[in-house]
Design a protein around this motif. Structure first.
Motif, PDB file in Angstrom:
ATOM      1  N   THR A  85      -7.833   6.092   0.828  1.00  0.00           N
ATOM      2  CA  THR A  85      -7.083   6.963   1.345  1.00  0.00           C
ATOM      3  C   THR A  85      -5.873   7.663   0.298  1.00  0.00           C
ATOM      4  OG1 THR A  85      -6.724   5.952   3.605  1.00  0.00           O
ATOM      5  CG2 THR A  85      -4.874   7.370   3.061  1.00  0.00           C
ATOM      6  N   ILE A  86      -5.390   6.915  -0.310  1.00  0.00           N
ATOM      7  CA  ILE A  86      -4.614   7.175  -1.678  1.00  0.00           C
ATOM      8  C   ILE A  86      -5.167   8.258  -2.560  1.00  0.00           C
ATOM      9  CG2 ILE A  86      -3.296   6.438  -3.537  1.00  0.00           C
ATOM     10  CD1 ILE A  86      -2.722   3.850  -1.962  1.00  0.00           C
TER      11      ILE A  86
ATOM     12  N   PHE B 247      -5.815  13.836 -11.652  1.00  0.00           N
ATOM     13  CA  PHE B 247      -4.706  12.800 -11.688  1.00  0.00           C
ATOM     14  C   PHE B 247      -5.616  11.710 -10.597  1.00  0.00           C
ATOM     15  CE2 PHE B 247      -0.884  10.614 -10.448  1.00  0.00           C
ATOM     16  CZ  PHE B 247       0.046  10.834 -11.536  1.00  0.00           C
ATOM     17  N   HIS B 248      -6.288  12.325  -9.490  1.00  0.00           N
ATOM     18  CA  HIS B 248      -6.893  11.532  -8.587  1.00  0.00           C
ATOM     19  C   HIS B 248      -8.024  10.485  -9.119  1.00  0.00           C
ATOM     20  CE1 HIS B 248      -9.989  14.571  -8.669  1.00  0.00           C
ATOM     21  NE2 HIS B 248     -10.695  13.765  -8.142  1.00  0.00           N
ATOM     22  N   ASP B 249      -8.666  11.072 -10.227  1.00  0.00           N
ATOM     23  CA  ASP B 249      -9.463  10.125 -11.099  1.00  0.00           C
ATOM     24  C   ASP B 249      -8.900   9.240 -11.933  1.00  0.00           C
ATOM     25  OD1 ASP B 249     -12.007  11.099  -9.892  1.00  0.00           O
ATOM     26  OD2 ASP B 249     -11.732  12.722 -11.180  1.00  0.00           O
ATOM     27  N   MET B 250      -7.636   9.572 -12.507  1.00  0.00           N
ATOM     28  CA  MET B 250      -7.080   9.040 -13.690  1.00  0.00           C
ATOM     29  C   MET B 250      -6.016   7.522 -12.829  1.00  0.00           C
ATOM     30  SD  MET B 250      -4.879  12.200 -15.544  1.00  0.00           S
ATOM     31  CE  MET B 250      -3.797  11.104 -16.502  1.00  0.00           C
TER      32      MET B 250
ATOM     33  N   ALA C 197       0.691  -1.230  -0.058  1.00  0.00           N
ATOM     34  CA  ALA C 197       0.128  -0.037  -0.021  1.00  0.00           C
ATOM     35  C   ALA C 197       0.834   1.349   0.106  1.00  0.00           C
ATOM     36  CB  ALA C 197      -0.694   0.098   1.151  1.00  0.00           C
ATOM     37  N   ILE C 198       1.833   1.290   0.799  1.00  0.00           N
ATOM     38  CA  ILE C 198       2.893   2.471   0.845  1.00  0.00           C
ATOM     39  C   ILE C 198       3.508   2.590  -0.234  1.00  0.00           C
ATOM     40  CG2 ILE C 198       4.667   3.428   2.287  1.00  0.00           C
ATOM     41  CD1 ILE C 198       3.392   2.615   4.738  1.00  0.00           C
TER      42      ILE C 198
ATOM     43  N   LEU D 141       4.425   5.932  -5.135  1.00  0.00           N
ATOM     44  CA  LEU D 141       4.512   6.023  -6.525  1.00  0.00           C
ATOM     45  C   LEU D 141       3.475   6.684  -7.063  1.00  0.00           C
ATOM     46  CD1 LEU D 141       5.655   2.357  -7.778  1.00  0.00           C
ATOM     47  CD2 LEU D 141       7.146   4.561  -7.441  1.00  0.00           C
ATOM     48  N   VAL D 142       2.397   6.879  -6.671  1.00  0.00           N
ATOM     49  CA  VAL D 142       1.250   7.577  -7.210  1.00  0.00           C
ATOM     50  C   VAL D 142       1.624   9.264  -6.962  1.00  0.00           C
ATOM     51  CG1 VAL D 142      -1.014   8.602  -6.810  1.00  0.00           C
ATOM     52  CG2 VAL D 142      -0.638   6.039  -7.268  1.00  0.00           C
TER      53      VAL D 142
END
Length: 563
Positions: A141-142, A99-102, A67-68, A73-74
């Motif tokens: 969360t990410i 970006f968060h939707d991509m 997860a981390i 990387l994101v």
């Protein structure tokens, strides 16, 4: 100098060897976890774009490691878009805000950035697939942190960092949110209490301490990253601070106006120090051992980097290399690799971490000049950190406290013995050299020995002269309290001279070892003695300059939510 420096510091050389073995253990443990091609790519890219974070991520347990890794990387992909000065503002705004939707959509890629970051974005669909395989609470969360960070980055493409509040807000968006996201991942895993995630202000301060350290260290690299099309530079130091020392930041680059530049630098370091007490408070709340190491190692590295930057004009110097739009300082101020390895290995628990942070604080405090414009505030911040370290030790378990006290008392006793014995030993060695070695070198020795020739060669004459000069200079520096900056060089010189004397000695056997031992003992004691004397004299000067300063008492921390 790297190899020679390591040979002169055997403890750091051993630490590098041990760390390499430990990293191998962590990597094997990480490799034991079943991974497909996408996950293999993610961990390979993690090691390429951030070797230091890769180390602390791979030591995590299976529950959080993946997860981390994806979280990092994101955000690294997002940061690459924000950092690319070749992207026009309109395109950059569109990319950042979407970006968060991509990251929810497979099959997309971008062609920005340089070197490894460029590869990361070009094959980002692999990161997306890894992201989509995570547990729902991790993905939530990410995605949320990515959205909030992108909005903040977009905000600062249209505004400058002018006030300290702007500086704090920018650091919140690019680093404080990382701390908040990590805390949410910790709590979501069930390895940490929910209170870790709920106290966002405390997590924010931990991120700000790391980010401000990087911004201070990378001043020259950021400033020289110039975009000719938009006529802009990457400037993160707030004008509210640097405006007190100059009208243009370019006046500080490459060694110009050094006195004012260093005063401004010290003000920036002092501002960063205000976040360290909150970091200490945060670390004290982490219960899982691997999570603790993940958080503590970057904090102790940052503390020692900050201490190294304080009053260091080299922050404004270096060699800038520009290649394909990328701007890098090839000679930045950074802690030695051997010291980094030693710090990583010694950061084992809260007690050890407090001791390492105390060393960094003491190192910084030794360099405070009473004439520095921000000296009063710096001393207050240092005192607060020291108070909280003492408070942290008192709140630890009895067994840890006993061990810590034993280490502390042993260190103090060693420093005391070094201070008391170094000068007498110097005088003794000077006397022996003058009474024995000089006559022997001149061929007028008053004793007779078949093992020693009547007259020695020119090399031994030269070494004897050098030893007399060395002992005289060292005695002068120590008695005047001016040897702190020279102590390591003097110690290294003594080791080198002793080695040369052993190699060119006209006698062999046990007598050579007997002659060499007190000289090596002197080399070992010189740094502790010089530091002890210098610290006492500097503290007296600071106290005299500060007058009747208010004494700060340990107090509970209340993390502000100014962001």
């Amino acid at each position: 100098m790297g190899v020679i420096g390591l040979l002169m510091r055997p403890s750091e050389l051993m630490a590098l060897v041990k760390l390499k073995k430990q990293i191998g253990v962590w990597k094997r443990r990480s490799a034991a976890q079943e991974k497909d091609a996408d996950w293999e790519f993610c961990f390979d890219m993690l090691n390429k774009v951030s070797r230091s974070f890769a180390i602390v991520i791979e030591q995590l347990g299976d529950e959080l490691r993946n997860a981390i890794c994806v979280f990092y990387l994101v955000l690294r992909g997002l940061d690459t878009v924000e950092d690319d000065m070749a992207i026009d503002n309109a395109t950059k705004a569109r990319l950042l805000l979407s970006f968060h939707d991509m990251i929810e959509e497979e099959g997309w890629d971008l062609h920005y950035g340089y070197k490894d970051e460029k590869v990361l974005l070009e094959e980002f669909d692999r990161v997306v697939r890894a992201y989509r395989s995570l547990k729902p609470q991790y993905r939530a969360t990410i995605k949320d942190i990515t959205r909030r960070m992108a909005e903040g980055m977009q905000k600062f493409t249209e505004m400058e960092v002018t006030k300290i509040a702007d500086y704090d807000l920018y650091c919140h968006y690019v680093a404080g949110l990382v701390g908040i996201g990590l805390s949410q991942l910790f709590s979501g895993s069930g390895l940490e209490d929910q209170g870790i995630a709920q106290d966002e202000a405390l997590s924010n301060h931990m991120g700000l301490f790391l980010q401000k350290t990087n911004i201070i260290r990378d001043f020259l690299e950021d400033h020289e990253d110039y975009n000719e099309e938009t006529d802009t530079r990457r400037v993160f130091w707030p004008k509210q601070i640097w405006g007190k020392y100059t009208d243009k930041l370019e006046n500080f680059t490459f060694g110009k106006n050094q006195e004012q530049a260093v005063a401004c630098l010290n003000h920036m370091v002092t501002d960063a120090l205000r976040h360290l007490p909150y970091s200490i408070e945060y670390l004290s709340n982490i219960s899982d051992e691997q999570n603790f190491l993940f958080c503590a190692i970057p904090q102790v590295m940052a503390a020692h980097t900050l201490a190294l930057c304080y009053a260091n004009p080299d922050v404004f110097k270096g060699k800038i290399r520009k290649n394909l739009g990328e701007c890098r300082n090839t000679h930045p101020v950074k802690i030695r690799k051997g010291l980094s390895a030693k710090l990583m290995l010694e950061t084992t628990d809260m007690q050890a971490t407090l001791s390492i942070l105390e060393d960094a604080i003491d190192s910084l405090a030794d360099k405070i000049s009473p004439t520095d414009p921000s000296a009063r505030e710096t001393i207050e911040k240092v005192q607060l950190c020291r108070d909280l370290i003492v408070q942290g030790r008192r709140s630890s378990s009895p067994s840890s406290k006993v061990a810590s006290t034993w280490r502390q008392e042993t260190s103090k006793a060693t420093s005391y013995v070094a201070e008391q014995c170094t000068v007498p030993l110097l005088v003794l060695l000077f006397g022996i050299t003058a009474a024995v070695d000089v006559p022997q070198a001149l061929g007028s020795a008053w004793w007779q020995s078949e093992a020693v020739p009547a007259k020695l060669g020119p090399v031994h004459v030269w070494l004897t002269s050098l030893a007399l000069a060395f002992y005289s200079l060292t005695l002068l520096l120590l008695t005047r309290g001016a040897a702190l900056s020279w102590c390591k060089a003097l110690s290294a010189a003594q080791v080198a001279m002793t080695a040369a004397e052993v190699v060119f000695s006209p006698v062999v056997g046990l007598s050579v070892v007997v002659q060499a031992l007190p000289k090596l003992l002197l080399a070992a004691m010189l740094p502790s003695c010089a530091k002890q004397r210098h610290s006492r004299q500097l503290f007296a000067k600071q106290q005299a300059a500060m007058g009747n300063r208010r004494v700060l008492r340990p107090r509970p921390i209340k993390a502000d939510k100014s962001y």
